[in-house]
Design an enzyme around this catalytic site. Structure first.
Site, mmCIF file in Angstrom:
data_model
loop_
_atom_site.group_PDB
_atom_site.id
_atom_site.type_symbol
_atom_site.label_atom_id
_atom_site.label_comp_id
_atom_site.label_asym_id
_atom_site.label_seq_id
_atom_site.Cartn_x
_atom_site.Cartn_y
_atom_site.Cartn_z
ATOM 1 N NE ARG A 36 -4.155 -1.815 2.079
ATOM 2 C CZ ARG A 36 -4.952 -2.242 3.039
ATOM 3 N NH1 ARG A 36 -4.703 -1.885 4.297
ATOM 4 N NH2 ARG A 36 -6.000 -2.992 2.766
ATOM 5 C CE LYS A 202 -19.702 -18.879 6.239
ATOM 6 N NZ LYS A 202 -20.210 -18.262 7.502
ATOM 7 N N GLY A 360 -7.825 -9.123 -0.876
ATOM 8 C CA GLY A 360 -6.552 -9.510 -0.272
ATOM 9 C C GLY A 360 -6.054 -10.879 -0.678
ATOM 10 N N GLY A 383 -13.069 -4.001 0.785
ATOM 11 C CA GLY A 383 -14.509 -3.772 0.871
ATOM 12 C C GLY A 383 -15.001 -2.775 -0.165
#
Length: 402
Positions: A36, A202, A360, A383
């Site tokens: 980053r 999921k 990630g 996100g």
């Protein structure tokens, strides 16, 4: 999207506040992964080259507001920035802890790093007084932290509002602008055929992503636990594999919207060999067996796409004109269950289509298999990346638009 870009501005002798995402892992006072930080360096260098006096702010970790714990200090980041930028600096990078009470003294050619904004009361709640305090520090505010753009906080959305109210300039930094350009190209005007690769444990965590992608993708490759739910939706037994029985009907609805590509051969391990409290480490000693999806036994756990099937899926990737990748297709951290993800990664690298990857685990897989050079754009957002793909409005981006 119509927004002002930092590259368009004259910043000579201007005090510029840049919101970056400097939330990096630190151990014993040293940055242990600088991806980053590397990503934001061109923005800071551009501001310095333009003659700006540069103030940088960011969060780090999840400290309790008003409690300035040393483990959440940005001091190691200040040291890192000083080392990387020293050739352009007229003074060492300073870490300012008293900016709310004493302000910031900074000259052109200097960089001052503000201490962790999450130490400030009201940061997460987007307090307007705190946002104004940030705005009072500068002439120009640059939002460059895509990874936090989905959060309406004082140092992201609030400060932009305060700047506008004060008649000051706000803009998108090069990193944020590049993210938005790449995502817009992939999602708003994608070259067809478009293919998505969606992995994860999921369906529920990627449900809105899958619905959104089903509207624009000719094909979607699903992997991980998500694939198991789709296999169950097609009537296959998944043994002891993780899947969501309550979302089988939802998986069928998605399959009616687009072509879901599923493997015919998978890699399984016997459930009895797995310690779920130490899942990944226990897989190092588990036996990996290739099976047809017609032959999954009651105690089998599906943990990867077998090479034979992954190679067929790779052909679809190679033929796609736009590729969006979010999530590995197996437990790639363990080599015995990583062949599927490696073949997928190699195919993305070899494709001539425009490819964008985010998340990630996806970036970790790209790093492991050294295919970064073949990926058109790698998103730094987690996100925020998912919410943009879902079609949600990112508050810190929406407020920038003209």
């Amino acid at each position: 999207m119509n927004f002002l870009r930092m590259s368009e501005l004259d910043l000579n002798q201007k005090v510029v506040l840049i919101r970056e995402d400097l939330n990096v892992p630190i151990k014993d006072g040293v940055v242990t992964s600088d991806a980053r930080l590397q990503a934001c360096l061109p923005t800071l260098e551009m501001a310095l080259d333009k003659g700006a006096a540069v103030i940088v702010c960011s969060h780090l970790g999840r400290p309790k507001e008003s409690v300035a714990e040393a483990i959440y200090s940005l001091a190691p980041v200040a040291n890192y920035l000083n080392d990387k930028l020293k050739a352009k600096l007229s003074a060492p990078v300073a870490l300012n802890k008293d900016y709310l009470s004493k302000g910031v003294l900074v000259q052109a050619g200097e960089v001052v790093l503000l201490e962790n904004v999450r130490f400030n009361i009201g940061e997460k709640k987007n307090d307007s007084t705190l946002a104004k305090a940030y705005a009072d520090l500068c002439d120009v505010f640059v939002m460059d932290a895509f990874g936090t753009a989905h959060r309406a906080q004082a140092s992201t959305e609030g400060v932009t509002q305060a700047m506008r109210q004060a008649g000051k300039t706000v803009c998108a930094g090069p990193l944020l602008a590049a993210e938005l350009d790449a995502l817009s190209l992939a999602l708003e005007t994608p070259a067809q055929p478009m293919l998505a690769i969606v992995g994860g444990s999921k369906v529920s965590t990627k449900l809105e992503v899958l619905h959104s992608l089903a509207e624009i993708c000719a094909q979607i490759i699903v992997g991980g636990g998500i694939a198991n739910t789709f296999l169950a939706a097609k009537g296959y037994g998944v043994g002891a594999s993780l899947y969501e029985a309550d979302l089988v009907d939802t998986a069928r609805e998605i399959m009616q919207k687009t072509t879901i590509l599923l493997p015919e051969y998978v890699v399984v391990a016997d459930k009895s060999e797995i310690d779920f409290a130490n899942f990944t480490s226990s897989l190092q000693h588990a036996t990996a067996t290739i099976k047809s999806i017609d032959d999954i036994a009651e105690n089998d756990m599906i943990l990867d796409i077998a090479p034979k099937s992954a190679t067929l899926l790779a052909d679809a990737i190679i033929n796609a004109k736009t590729i969006l990748w979010n999530g590995p297709v197996g437990v790639f951290e363990v080599d015995a269950f990583g062949a599927g993800t490696k073949i997928i990664a190699d195919a993305v690298q070899d494709s001539t289509g425009f490819s964008i990857a985010g998340g990630g685990d996806t970036l970790a897989a790209i790093d492991k298999y050294q295919v970064a050079a073949g990926v058109s754009y790698m998103s730094t957002g987690g996100g925020a990346f998912l919410e943009f793909v879902e079609g949600k409005t990112l508050p810190a981006v929406a407020v920038l638009q003209m």
